[in-house]
Design a protein around this motif. Structure first.
Motif, PDB file in Angstrom:
ATOM      1  N   LEU A 109      -7.793 -18.027   4.578  1.00 27.74           N
ATOM      2  CA  LEU A 109      -7.482 -18.068   6.005  1.00 27.74           C
ATOM      3  C   LEU A 109      -7.382 -16.658   6.586  1.00 27.74           C
ATOM      4  N   ILE A 110      -6.982 -15.696   5.761  1.00 28.66           N
ATOM      5  CA  ILE A 110      -6.910 -14.303   6.199  1.00 28.66           C
ATOM      6  C   ILE A 110      -8.303 -13.695   6.286  1.00 28.66           C
ATOM      7  N   THR A 111      -9.076 -13.826   5.212  1.00 26.70           N
ATOM      8  CA  THR A 111     -10.364 -13.138   5.135  1.00 26.70           C
ATOM      9  C   THR A 111     -11.408 -13.734   6.074  1.00 26.70           C
ATOM     10  N   GLU A 112     -11.240 -14.988   6.476  1.00 23.48           N
ATOM     11  CA  GLU A 112     -12.219 -15.583   7.384  1.00 23.48           C
ATOM     12  C   GLU A 112     -12.240 -14.890   8.742  1.00 23.48           C
ATOM     13  N   GLN A 113     -11.205 -14.112   9.036  1.00 21.85           N
ATOM     14  CA  GLN A 113     -11.123 -13.436  10.330  1.00 21.85           C
ATOM     15  C   GLN A 113     -11.971 -12.161  10.379  1.00 21.85           C
ATOM     16  N   MET A 114     -12.339 -11.662   9.213  1.00 17.29           N
ATOM     17  CA  MET A 114     -13.044 -10.385   9.142  1.00 17.29           C
ATOM     18  C   MET A 114     -14.547 -10.605   8.985  1.00 17.29           C
ATOM     19  N   GLU A 115     -15.329  -9.882   9.754  1.00 14.60           N
ATOM     20  CA  GLU A 115     -16.773  -9.895   9.620  1.00 14.60           C
ATOM     21  C   GLU A 115     -17.215  -8.599   8.954  1.00 14.60           C
ATOM     22  N   ARG A 116     -18.404  -8.619   8.335  1.00 18.06           N
ATOM     23  CA  ARG A 116     -18.913  -7.434   7.651  1.00 18.06           C
ATOM     24  C   ARG A 116     -18.988  -6.255   8.632  1.00 18.06           C
ATOM     25  N   GLY A 117     -18.416  -5.151   8.239  1.00 15.67           N
ATOM     26  CA  GLY A 117     -18.458  -3.960   9.083  1.00 15.67           C
ATOM     27  C   GLY A 117     -17.348  -3.889  10.116  1.00 15.67           C
ATOM     28  N   ASP A 118     -16.543  -4.929  10.215  1.00 14.10           N
ATOM     29  CA  ASP A 118     -15.448  -4.941  11.193  1.00 14.10           C
ATOM     30  C   ASP A 118     -14.329  -4.031  10.716  1.00 14.10           C
ATOM     31  N   LYS A 119     -14.014  -3.016  11.494  1.00 15.49           N
ATOM     32  CA  LYS A 119     -12.982  -2.045  11.112  1.00 15.49           C
ATOM     33  C   LYS A 119     -11.751  -2.131  12.021  1.00 15.49           C
ATOM     34  N   SER A 120     -11.633  -3.209  12.801  1.00 13.96           N
ATOM     35  CA  SER A 120     -10.477  -3.313  13.691  1.00 13.96           C
ATOM     36  C   SER A 120      -9.213  -3.690  12.927  1.00 13.96           C
TER      37      SER A 120
END
Length: 303
Positions: A109-120
């Protein structure tokens, strides 16, 4: 059928408890059940009802195929208006890697929020709420375990972005009165008399008990709950026996033994189902045996 009708029939036990995960999902995931889900989450997680106003259940479906899939988890995934997500599930039996699975699901559920290259690195809160029908920890005093994943030596929370809440239903203090405990009592209720007592606690619980009674008298809901109960019993038996045999016979031989035992168990389940008057499609759904095998069993039972 109302409580009084259950009592008049002198039924000793309810057909199924709310800890049946199929029944749990039918109860909470759709229609009026979502309103009860809000009250339950507010009481258990101390979330204000105002924050639950626009709750969305992301996985309300429950199919006949799901109740008999070995790997399926009949959880309820909720999204709040502010982007937070809560995963709620019932666990009936303790398995060796159960804690690891809970952590893994929360991490997903945590990692699904991140896309490749997303540094926010901006993350919305993810909460896992697990109710167990068994005792999970060794302490006698901690009925409720609300654990954040990371803490320092002083016990301060590193981050509230992720948390796991575990409620061991057998440890719930029955003599304690609160909206939270009322819900846990409903999960544990085994008899019509217990439902009757719970219904007196509040207007919300009266309506919740009425909703549960309606589901327990609905043929489709009962059949899904029965299919799930049969399948979980089979899975637990195979898991226990296969694990022990694996050391003695080797993994390959144990797998063959599990398969043979599984077929034998399914045949017995089919025989029991036909003896109890279950229709052919339900028995087929419960066992996934070949039609020809089921027809032979059905003919044998009919003799």
């Amino acid at each position: 059928m109302t409580i009084s009708m259950f009592l008049n029939e002198r039924m000793d036990d309810l057909p199924y408890r709310l800890v049946n995960d199929a029944l749990f999902k039918i109860f909470f995931a759709r229609d009026v059940g979502i309103e009860f889900l809000k009250h339950f989450l507010s009481a258990c997680l101390k979330i204000p009802m105002s924050a639950l106003r626009n709750v969305k259940v992301l996985n309300p479906e429950l199919t006949g195929e799901q109740v008999q899939e070995k790997s399926v988890i009949l959880d309820i995934l909720i999204e709040l208006a502010d982007g937070r997500k809560i995963q709620v599930e019932i666990q009936v039996a303790h398995h060796k890697w159960f804690k690891h699975r809970v952590i893994y699901q929360n991490a997903q559920l945590i990692t699904e929020q991140m896309e490749r290259g997303d540094k926010s690195y901006f993350l919305s809160q993810r909460i896992s709420l697990v109710l167990t029908d068994f005792e999970m920890f060794t302490d006698d005093s901690g009925q409720f375990h609300h654990q954040f994943i990371w803490r320092d030596e002083q016990g301060q929370v590193f981050s509230d972005v992720t948390s796991i809440h575990v409620v061991e239903l057998p440890k719930v203090p029955i003599l304690t009165d609160s909206a939270e405990v009322d819900w846990y009592r409903l999960f544990q209720a085994k008899t019509p008399e217990e439902l009757q007592e719970i219904s007196k606690k509040s207007e919300v619980m009266r309506k919740a008990v009425s909703h549960l009674e309606y589901i327990l008298t609905d043929d489709n809901s009962r059949q899904l709950a029965e299919a799930r109960a049969h399948y979980l019993r089979l899975e637990n038996d195979l898991r226990a026996s296969g694990f022990d045999e694996g050391f003695e016979l080797g993994e390959e031989q144990a797998t063959v033994r599990e398969r043979e035992r599984a077929i034998a168990e399914k045949i017995e389940i089919a025989r029991e189902g036909f003896n109890n008057g279950l229709p052919f499609p339900i028995v087929q759904m419960m066992t996934r045996l070949e039609d020809s095998t089921l027809l032979e069993i059905q003919a044998e039972v009919a003799q």
